[in-house]
Scaffold this motif. Structure first.
Motif, mmCIF file in Angstrom:
data_model
loop_
_atom_site.group_PDB
_atom_site.id
_atom_site.type_symbol
_atom_site.label_atom_id
_atom_site.label_comp_id
_atom_site.label_asym_id
_atom_site.label_seq_id
_atom_site.Cartn_x
_atom_site.Cartn_y
_atom_site.Cartn_z
ATOM 1 N N GLU A 36 0.751 -1.551 -0.305
ATOM 2 C CA GLU A 36 -0.159 0.100 0.135
ATOM 3 C C GLU A 36 0.487 1.116 0.173
ATOM 4 N N SER A 37 0.660 2.059 -1.092
ATOM 5 C CA SER A 37 1.512 3.349 -0.991
ATOM 6 C C SER A 37 1.583 4.046 0.382
ATOM 7 N N SER A 38 0.706 4.284 1.107
ATOM 8 C CA SER A 38 0.905 4.952 2.424
ATOM 9 C C SER A 38 1.413 4.042 3.130
ATOM 10 N N ARG A 39 2.304 3.259 2.840
ATOM 11 C CA ARG A 39 2.805 2.746 4.129
ATOM 12 C C ARG A 39 4.135 2.856 3.818
ATOM 13 N N LYS A 40 5.016 2.982 4.892
ATOM 14 C CA LYS A 40 6.378 3.466 4.738
ATOM 15 C C LYS A 40 7.244 2.581 5.608
ATOM 16 N N ILE A 41 8.258 2.914 4.629
ATOM 17 C CA ILE A 41 9.063 1.602 4.195
ATOM 18 C C ILE A 41 10.334 1.531 4.749
ATOM 19 N N TYR A 42 11.373 1.039 5.488
ATOM 20 C CA TYR A 42 12.806 1.281 5.933
ATOM 21 C C TYR A 42 13.306 -0.482 5.113
ATOM 22 N N TYR A 43 14.707 -0.132 4.241
ATOM 23 C CA TYR A 43 15.212 -0.904 3.771
ATOM 24 C C TYR A 43 16.655 -0.912 4.135
ATOM 25 N N PHE A 44 17.289 -2.172 4.911
ATOM 26 C CA PHE A 44 18.372 -2.178 5.321
ATOM 27 C C PHE A 44 19.345 -2.704 4.135
ATOM 28 N N SER A 45 20.030 -2.359 3.936
ATOM 29 C CA SER A 45 21.017 -3.505 3.516
ATOM 30 C C SER A 45 22.547 -3.397 3.505
ATOM 31 N N ILE A 84 20.300 1.038 14.584
ATOM 32 C CA ILE A 84 18.976 0.636 13.384
ATOM 33 C C ILE A 84 17.510 0.895 14.969
ATOM 34 N N LEU A 85 17.558 -0.163 15.677
ATOM 35 C CA LEU A 85 16.587 -0.403 16.377
ATOM 36 C C LEU A 85 15.770 0.704 16.756
ATOM 37 N N GLU A 86 17.000 0.939 17.553
ATOM 38 C CA GLU A 86 16.609 3.044 18.608
ATOM 39 C C GLU A 86 15.740 3.813 17.404
ATOM 40 N N GLU A 131 11.292 6.420 14.547
ATOM 41 C CA GLU A 131 10.112 7.033 13.899
ATOM 42 C C GLU A 131 8.865 5.656 13.490
ATOM 43 N N ARG A 132 9.079 4.813 13.740
ATOM 44 C CA ARG A 132 7.889 3.729 13.693
ATOM 45 C C ARG A 132 7.175 3.701 11.590
ATOM 46 N N PRO A 133 8.436 3.196 11.740
ATOM 47 C CA PRO A 133 8.256 2.442 10.044
ATOM 48 C C PRO A 133 6.871 2.105 9.587
#
Length: 446
Positions: free
Chosen positions: A107-116, A149-151, A156-158
């Protein structure tokens, strides 16, 4: 705090204070590794609060919907918030590409965090442009410090987090020689990720590599901690990717989904018919038989091939690809006894043409028909399929989702379906009852 040592089994997480060669819990040899740890001081615990089942409320936003309906149903009607998903596969198979595909369909309203921890931001940008990813709330980072990352995520609660991969994560509480893929490091990182996901109700997808034996690299306990375990497999003959669920607390296990890897990314292959494209699937061929298989919630057509040739060895060869060889041996034994066919002096090769692995017992009858057809050199009509499990007494047994299988066969214009029970369906004349392996002879006489 005092430093202490203990030894952990990488297979079952059994712990002991001294090294031993064989794990007494899982009986594996040379699987105990040394793990240094600090003895923690006593910490007062929080008061336990119990909740009455009927008072627990379910928020409709607890499930993240996926626009691709096939993928949405694969996860069990979406991704459950607070779940941890482990995605594993061979190097270069397309795990990172799948995460981008998934992000594009969330869903476009969802905020996604990608850690590589494997690619730079520039490399990720190049992949996103190649895949034509159109996502406004897709944030990238190549930081691999899990604590930091967890902090950040707590503040920010993605809506969902991707880790690519767990082998590249570092934890501040682990003292090592700089290696980020140690077993103890992966175990404590997995523990912290699961605890964070459950505490803040944020779903997390973790990418994991596999070892030489095809299993997920790292301690086995990681698979027990997470909610969903997925394998991304490769069909070299058809150039398809196969997503398979081996554990799912919120949906069906052994579910599979086919993908085509294109220049612009992945595309779901619908109904498996495209896996047979370019072939005349209705030709009558010796040793080839069709059946309808069920994996999870999906039903699809597969073709089984068998080759039976006189052996030149003292012990005849039994080769199977995509099917457990012990099942093939059982079916060979039943044919030997109830069809009076001596297969003891023949090499037998059995294969699923699409290059997938099937556990469904409903394909037993098709395996037997393919073997018997090759043995007597008689062709099986291309517009027929066979559904049923074979018992040791030679009986053809009914299998689950028989109605769905027959309806799926109709989609492929199958004119005759051999099965073991009557089905309440409009075109009953297309269904032929076969109750025993001995009746297979009569099929070739018609």
């Amino acid at each position: 705090m005092k430093n202490s040592k203990k030894y952990i089994c990488v297979e079952c997480a059994y712990a002991t204070m001294s090294w031993i060669g064989k794990c007494p819990q899982c009986n594996s040899w040379n699987t105990l590794i040394e793990e240094k740890q600090q003895e923690k001081e006593f910490i007062s615990r929080q008061e336990i609060k119990l909740n009455l089942l009927k008072d627990i409320k379910i928020d409709p936003h607890e499930i993240i919907k996926i626009s691709d309906n096939d993928l949405n149903m694969f996860f069990g009607d979406g991704i459950v918030c607070g779940s941890v998903i482990l995605l594993s596969g061979e190097p270069g198979i397309g795990k990172s590409t799948f995460l981008f595909y998934l992000a594009d369909n969330i869903e476009s309203s969802r905020k996604i965090y990608y850690f590589s921890g494997e690619e730079t931001l520039q490399q990720l940008k190049i992949r996103a442009e190649r895949l034509e990813l159109k996502k406004d709330k897709f944030f990238l980072s190549n930081n691999n410090d899990l604590t930091a990352i967890l902090e950040l995520c707590k503040k920010e609660r993605p809506d969902i987090i991707f880790f690519d991969s767990i082998q590249t994560l570092k934890h501040e509480n682990i003292e090592n020689d700089g290696s980020v893929s140690s077993l103890s490091q992966m175990r404590i990182c997995a523990n912290d990720i699961v605890e964070f996901s459950k505490s803040f109700n944020i779903p997390v997808i973790i990418v994991g590599h596999i070892n030489k034996s095809g299993e997920i690299a790292g301690p086995k306990i990681i698979e027990h901690l997470v909610d969903v375990v997925l394998y991304f497999e490769f069909d070299a003959r058809n150039n398809y990717r196969i997503l398979r669920s081996v554990k799912n607390r919120f949906g069906t296990i052994d579910n599979i989904l086919f993908f085509d890897m294109l220049a612009k990314g992945l595309k779901v292959v619908d109904n498996n018919l495209e896996t047979l494209k370019g072939k005349n699937i209705y030709n009558s061929v010796v040793g080839k038989c069709k059946t309808i298989a069920v994996e999870g919630i999906r039903t699809f057509l597969i073709e089984i091939e068998a080759l039976v040739v006189p052996t030149v060895f003292v012990n005849p060869r039994r080769y199977s690809e995509g099917i457990d060889v012990s099942r093939v041996n059982k079916i060979i034994g039943v044919i030997n006894k109830y069809l009076n066919e001596n297969l003891n002096n023949y090499d037998i090769y059995v294969n699923i043409t699409q290059g997938i692995r099937i556990k469904d017992v409903g394909i037993d009858l098709a395996i037997a028909m393919a073997i018997y057809s090759s043995k007597i050199n008689a062709a099986i009509k291309g517009d027929t399929c066979f559904i049923g499990e074979i018992s040791l007494t030679g009986e053809i047994l009914s299998v689950k989702k028989m109605f769905n299988r027959v309806k799926e066969a109709e989609k492929y214009n199958i004119n005759k379906t051999y099965l073991s029970e009557n089905i309440d369906i409009e075109n009953k004349e297309n269904c032929i009852i076969i109750e025993n392996v001995r009746d297979m002879k009569n099929i070739f006489n018609k």
